[in-house]
Write a protein that holds these residues in place. Structure first.
Motif, PDB file in Angstrom:
ATOM      1  N   ILE A  48       8.561  63.405  40.872  1.00  0.00           N
ATOM      2  CA  ILE A  48       7.862  62.328  41.538  1.00  0.00           C
ATOM      3  C   ILE A  48       6.350  62.536  41.831  1.00  0.00           C
ATOM      4  O   ILE A  48       6.067  63.739  41.629  1.00  0.00           O
ATOM      5  CB  ILE A  48       8.623  61.895  42.853  1.00  0.00           C
ATOM      6  N   LEU A  49       5.623  61.601  42.081  1.00  0.00           N
ATOM      7  CA  LEU A  49       4.241  61.514  42.331  1.00  0.00           C
ATOM      8  C   LEU A  49       3.902  62.656  43.519  1.00  0.00           C
ATOM      9  O   LEU A  49       2.877  63.244  43.476  1.00  0.00           O
ATOM     10  CB  LEU A  49       3.766  60.330  42.508  1.00  0.00           C
ATOM     11  N   ASP A  50       4.798  62.622  44.403  1.00  0.00           N
ATOM     12  CA  ASP A  50       4.228  63.208  45.697  1.00  0.00           C
ATOM     13  C   ASP A  50       4.419  64.782  45.442  1.00  0.00           C
ATOM     14  O   ASP A  50       3.736  65.713  46.342  1.00  0.00           O
ATOM     15  CB  ASP A  50       5.023  62.868  46.605  1.00  0.00           C
ATOM     16  N   VAL A  51       5.115  65.158  44.374  1.00  0.00           N
ATOM     17  CA  VAL A  51       5.290  66.831  44.258  1.00  0.00           C
ATOM     18  C   VAL A  51       3.743  67.305  43.829  1.00  0.00           C
ATOM     19  O   VAL A  51       3.214  68.160  44.058  1.00  0.00           O
ATOM     20  CB  VAL A  51       6.432  67.238  43.203  1.00  0.00           C
ATOM     21  N   PRO A  52       3.182  66.477  42.849  1.00  0.00           N
ATOM     22  CA  PRO A  52       1.810  67.054  42.268  1.00  0.00           C
ATOM     23  C   PRO A  52       0.828  66.753  43.251  1.00  0.00           C
ATOM     24  O   PRO A  52      -0.085  67.523  43.583  1.00  0.00           O
ATOM     25  CB  PRO A  52       1.636  66.211  41.163  1.00  0.00           C
ATOM     26  N   TYR A  53       0.853  65.698  44.342  1.00  0.00           N
ATOM     27  CA  TYR A  53       0.014  65.609  45.366  1.00  0.00           C
ATOM     28  C   TYR A  53       0.534  66.652  46.416  1.00  0.00           C
ATOM     29  O   TYR A  53      -0.660  67.409  46.800  1.00  0.00           O
ATOM     30  CB  TYR A  53       0.640  64.371  46.088  1.00  0.00           C
ATOM     31  N   MET A  54       1.369  67.360  46.511  1.00  0.00           N
ATOM     32  CA  MET A  54       1.323  68.394  47.616  1.00  0.00           C
ATOM     33  C   MET A  54       0.872  69.837  46.864  1.00  0.00           C
ATOM     34  O   MET A  54       0.488  70.720  47.476  1.00  0.00           O
ATOM     35  CB  MET A  54       3.102  68.722  47.941  1.00  0.00           C
ATOM     36  N   LYS A  55       1.082  69.822  45.541  1.00  0.00           N
ATOM     37  CA  LYS A  55       0.668  70.946  44.573  1.00  0.00           C
ATOM     38  C   LYS A  55      -0.834  71.110  44.895  1.00  0.00           C
ATOM     39  O   LYS A  55      -1.395  72.155  45.095  1.00  0.00           O
ATOM     40  CB  LYS A  55       0.905  70.741  43.261  1.00  0.00           C
ATOM     41  N   ARG A  56      -1.358  69.845  44.850  1.00  0.00           N
ATOM     42  CA  ARG A  56      -2.936  69.781  45.079  1.00  0.00           C
ATOM     43  C   ARG A  56      -3.378  70.324  46.344  1.00  0.00           C
ATOM     44  O   ARG A  56      -4.271  71.293  46.704  1.00  0.00           O
ATOM     45  CB  ARG A  56      -3.588  68.471  44.823  1.00  0.00           C
ATOM     46  N   ILE A 234      18.450  59.335  50.117  1.00  0.00           N
ATOM     47  CA  ILE A 234      17.858  57.798  50.049  1.00  0.00           C
ATOM     48  C   ILE A 234      18.030  57.149  48.620  1.00  0.00           C
ATOM     49  O   ILE A 234      18.345  56.085  48.285  1.00  0.00           O
ATOM     50  CB  ILE A 234      16.615  57.731  50.383  1.00  0.00           C
ATOM     51  N   VAL A 235      17.503  58.130  47.730  1.00  0.00           N
ATOM     52  CA  VAL A 235      17.794  57.486  46.319  1.00  0.00           C
ATOM     53  C   VAL A 235      19.253  57.186  45.782  1.00  0.00           C
ATOM     54  O   VAL A 235      19.707  56.325  45.213  1.00  0.00           O
ATOM     55  CB  VAL A 235      17.095  58.702  45.328  1.00  0.00           C
ATOM     56  N   ALA A 236      20.076  58.057  46.475  1.00  0.00           N
ATOM     57  CA  ALA A 236      21.637  57.891  46.129  1.00  0.00           C
ATOM     58  C   ALA A 236      21.989  56.605  46.701  1.00  0.00           C
ATOM     59  O   ALA A 236      22.821  55.868  46.140  1.00  0.00           O
ATOM     60  CB  ALA A 236      22.376  59.028  46.631  1.00  0.00           C
ATOM     61  N   GLY A 237      21.506  56.253  48.089  1.00  0.00           N
ATOM     62  CA  GLY A 237      21.942  55.038  48.646  1.00  0.00           C
ATOM     63  C   GLY A 237      21.424  53.762  48.122  1.00  0.00           C
ATOM     64  O   GLY A 237      21.934  52.753  47.944  1.00  0.00           O
ATOM     65  N   ARG A 397       6.326  57.495  43.586  1.00  0.00           N
ATOM     66  CA  ARG A 397       6.110  58.448  44.693  1.00  0.00           C
ATOM     67  C   ARG A 397       7.656  58.808  45.026  1.00  0.00           C
ATOM     68  O   ARG A 397       7.598  60.023  45.566  1.00  0.00           O
ATOM     69  CB  ARG A 397       5.184  58.164  45.724  1.00  0.00           C
ATOM     70  N   GLY A 398       8.691  58.171  45.013  1.00  0.00           N
ATOM     71  CA  GLY A 398       9.975  58.332  45.423  1.00  0.00           C
ATOM     72  C   GLY A 398      11.061  58.396  44.680  1.00  0.00           C
ATOM     73  O   GLY A 398      12.157  58.919  45.052  1.00  0.00           O
ATOM     74  N   TYR A 399      11.100  57.878  43.444  1.00  0.00           N
ATOM     75  CA  TYR A 399      12.099  57.574  42.640  1.00  0.00           C
ATOM     76  C   TYR A 399      11.827  58.269  41.134  1.00  0.00           C
ATOM     77  O   TYR A 399      11.034  57.295  40.368  1.00  0.00           O
ATOM     78  CB  TYR A 399      12.438  56.109  42.474  1.00  0.00           C
ATOM     79  N   PRO A 400      12.368  59.387  40.990  1.00  0.00           N
ATOM     80  CA  PRO A 400      12.080  59.865  39.621  1.00  0.00           C
ATOM     81  C   PRO A 400      12.721  58.959  38.453  1.00  0.00           C
ATOM     82  O   PRO A 400      13.959  58.651  38.495  1.00  0.00           O
ATOM     83  CB  PRO A 400      12.767  61.298  39.613  1.00  0.00           C
ATOM     84  N   ASN A 401      12.142  58.580  37.460  1.00  0.00           N
ATOM     85  CA  ASN A 401      12.678  57.936  36.107  1.00  0.00           C
ATOM     86  C   ASN A 401      13.451  56.809  36.511  1.00  0.00           C
ATOM     87  O   ASN A 401      14.406  56.459  36.301  1.00  0.00           O
ATOM     88  CB  ASN A 401      13.645  58.878  35.514  1.00  0.00           C
TER      89      ASN A 401
END
Length: 422
Positions: A48-56, A234-237, A397-401
């Motif tokens: 998701i987008l937030d992982v590269p954001y945290m990487k930065r 949350i994705v599962a829900g 930002r929260g849902y992969p694929n």
């Protein structure tokens, strides 16, 4: 260029979808890697987008971070910068979780007030108060929270509200404090338990995780570790409610059903058939959903992040539902977008009354946050025609694929780019 989704209504979603690691866990685990020099490896990370954001954010603090599929490798130096990059931090709320680790490891932290979803006020008062009880001084200066401490010492801390973010920052500061910290009215979310498990693997001494009282015995030093991120409840829900709303049949894997006990129970009341397994569940709906009332509360209550899905299913249910939002006061703004599609809704303070309708019509709608965006797509699947969902970067930002998973389940959805400004 802005991406948007074109969603064609009428599909009954059927099939199997696997859930990857939790967004609300992986970002905090990445921040916790700041607590120990060396290489920390996280597996089952969501793309998701937030992982590269945290990487930065971490790279701005001196770490080297590599993302390879669902694996994130973080090399933390012996000395990290205490100053979190302003531009990186303001993109998303979870960036504030570097506050505790930096204060503990560096004795100082300067973290810009974070950005993220437009779902209401989320002040840092409890974060600051918790750090101050551990011996730090804190203040807001030039748009950043500044924390400083020559030495942190254990303390008895009681939160006014079981804030997930405050619990995380106090935990990650207290693990390196001198003495014992007792944190009362702590958040009990599964993501807190996951963080505690990783910290314990790093050498922290923690008991009571998963309960409202967590005890932390400070240690002098932590070591890096390897850890697998828990599945995203949350994705599962979201997929569970998608099955019920479209009168479909979806099996979700990669998640512990106990983390979704109440949302799944609500679906049963709405008329769904729910089966649970060790690492997943199945939701099947053979009829129009029945109206059910919801109120959001901290775990194990109904998650605020699934509130848009509760409103979504209420939009097409038989009867009238009352949804009460107790966590974020601005989370109802996406109801205005649902009304473009023909939803019958009345907002009254922190309540919304949804009178279920039998017919929805397509229209352009705009996402205001991650979960609202996903909720709009689910409702669009129940409308006639083709609905345009704009500002879908929130969903990314929260849902992969997200699109690919929906297509695999039988939805007709397309991602397109546009230069139009709205």
């Amino acid at each position: 260029m802005k991406d948007r989704f074109l969603v064609t209504g009428g599909a009954q979603l059927r099939g199997v979808v696997n859930v990857s690691g939790a967004k609300n866990s992986v970002l905090k685990l990445m921040a916790a890697a700041l607590l120990a020099e060396g290489r920390t490896t996280l597996r089952n990370c969501p793309e998701i987008l937030d992982v590269p954001y945290m990487k930065r954010v971490l790279e701005g603090l001196g770490c080297q971070v590599e993302i390879n599929g669902d694996t994130v490798v973080i090399d933390t130096p012996a000395e990290t910068s205490p100053n979190a990059d302003f531009d990186a931090v303001r993109k998303f709320r979870a960036s504030v979780c570097v506050l505790g680790p930096l204060t503990a490891r560096c004795g100082r932290a300067v973290v810009a007030l974070p950005g993220g979803d437009a779902i209401g006020s989320r002040p840092l008062d409890m974060h600051q108060s918790g750090l101050e009880k551990l011996g730090a001084t804190t203040h807001i200066e030039h748009g950043a929270v500044v924390a400083q401490a020559s030495k942190l010492r254990g303390a008895n801390i009681s939160l006014d509200f079981p804030s997930v973010g405050a619990t995380e920052n106090i935990l990650t500061a207290a693990v390196l404090a001198e003495g014992t910290t007792v944190l009362d009215n702590a958040a009990r979310e599964p993501e807190i338990f996951d963080l505690c498990e990783m910290l314990k693997q790093m050498g922290a001494k923690i008991t009571g995780e998963g309960t409202s009282t967590i005890t932390i015995e400070g240690v002098e030093k932590l070591h890096p570790t390897e850890h697998e991120v828990i599945g995203d409840r949350i994705v599962a829900g979201t997929w569970a409610y998608a099955a019920a709303m479209t009168q479909g049949d979806i099996t979700v894997t990669g998640i512990a059903p106990r983390h979704l006990h109440l949302p799944l129970e609500k679906l049963k009341v709405a008329g769904a058939h729910v089966e649970t397994y060790d690492r997943g569940f199945r939701v099947r709906m053979d009829q129009r959903p029945l109206a059910v009332d919801y109120q959001t509360l901290p775990f194990p209550g109904f998650p605020t992040d699934l509130q848009p899905m509760a409103i979504g299913i209420s939009t097409v249910a038989q009867g009238t539902s009352v949804i009460t939002e107790n966590i974020f006061e601005a989370r109802f703004r996406f109801v205005d977008e649902l009304m473009r599609l023909g939803a019958d809704a009345t907002i009254d303070g922190h309540h919304v009354v949804m009178r279920g309708v039998t017919g929805l019509s397509s229209a352009p709608v705009w996402s205001s946050d991650i979960r609202a965006g996903a909720g709009l797509v689910l409702v669009a699947l129940c409308a006639d025609g083709v609905t345009e969902v704009h500002d879908v970067f929130h969903i990314d930002r929260g849902y992969p694929n997200f699109v690919e998973n929906l297509q695999a389940l039988g939805a007709t959805i397309e991602r397109v780019s546009t230069t139009d400004q709205f």
